[in-house]
Enzyme design. Sequence first.
Site, short mmCIF file in Angstrom:
data_model
loop_
_atom_site.label_atom_id
_atom_site.label_comp_id
_atom_site.label_asym_id
_atom_site.label_seq_id
_atom_site.Cartn_x
_atom_site.Cartn_y
_atom_site.Cartn_z
N SER A 1 -4.80 3.45 2.45
CA SER A 1 -5.34 4.53 3.28
C SER A 1 -6.18 4.04 4.45
CB SER A 1 -6.18 5.48 2.42
OG SER A 1 -7.37 4.85 1.98
N LYS B 1 -13.60 5.05 3.18
CA LYS B 1 -13.10 5.79 4.34
C LYS B 1 -14.05 5.58 5.52
CE LYS B 1 -10.02 7.87 1.65
NZ LYS B 1 -8.57 7.57 1.71
#
Length: 250
Positions: free
Chosen positions: A36, A103
């Site tokens: 990701s 993230k």
Amino acid sequence: MLKKATKELLGLLWAFVIAIFIQTIFFQPFYVPSGSMYPTLEVGDFFVASKFSYGYSPYSLPWYHPEVSSGRVFGQEPTRGQVIAFNGPANDGKPDATDDYIKRCVGLPGDHIQVRQGVLHINGQPVILERVGDYLMVDPRKPGEVRVVPQYRETLPNGVGYNILKDYPFGEAQLDNTQEFIVPPGHFFMMGDNRDHSSDSRAMNPVGFVPFEKLIGPAQLLWFSTEAKWYEPQRWLSGLRFGRFFKWVR
């Protein structure tokens, strides 16, 4: 013989105590298992996050993740654009389990965040996007397969820039068009740099807005990287990615 064994045992105990102290107060190591955050972090990367940057909460403890947050001490909020490790919901959906996520913070408390046709908008303004060279993705989960993925330079309003991947044409990916999110007080909006293959704050379930209490710390140093799995001793040496050793995470 008994005294020597006792000294060795005490030495191991002290080493364990010191390791836990360092991991709790200063730095916590992490392994990247998913894609990701390509191209910033790749599968098989090992990095450390600084624990003292945002202060401490019960989630700062490496072995304890309470269901209900209870604030922070010595807290300092992150800045926009930082890559952050945080505690989130479990991928398996179990109510008594949690997972750690990594993230990038793109939204601060009070921000209006929306993705339109694949372009991130912050407080009504699109971020700056510049097409850069394609990214050659080598996924260790698919040996021998190399994919060419379009790559863009994204620059946030505070001047922080980084590369993102856009696997699908703009506007065609599942999360390329979202509602307008208003980040609540004490929360942050996180997105993965691999935009079309990231479970992040664009989906309220499972990630959503991330409470300040759940932030573990910003990723600081990428210290080791390998394409090999622990059960592939024949690839332990050839799988090392020396070019990614001891690099700052930006």
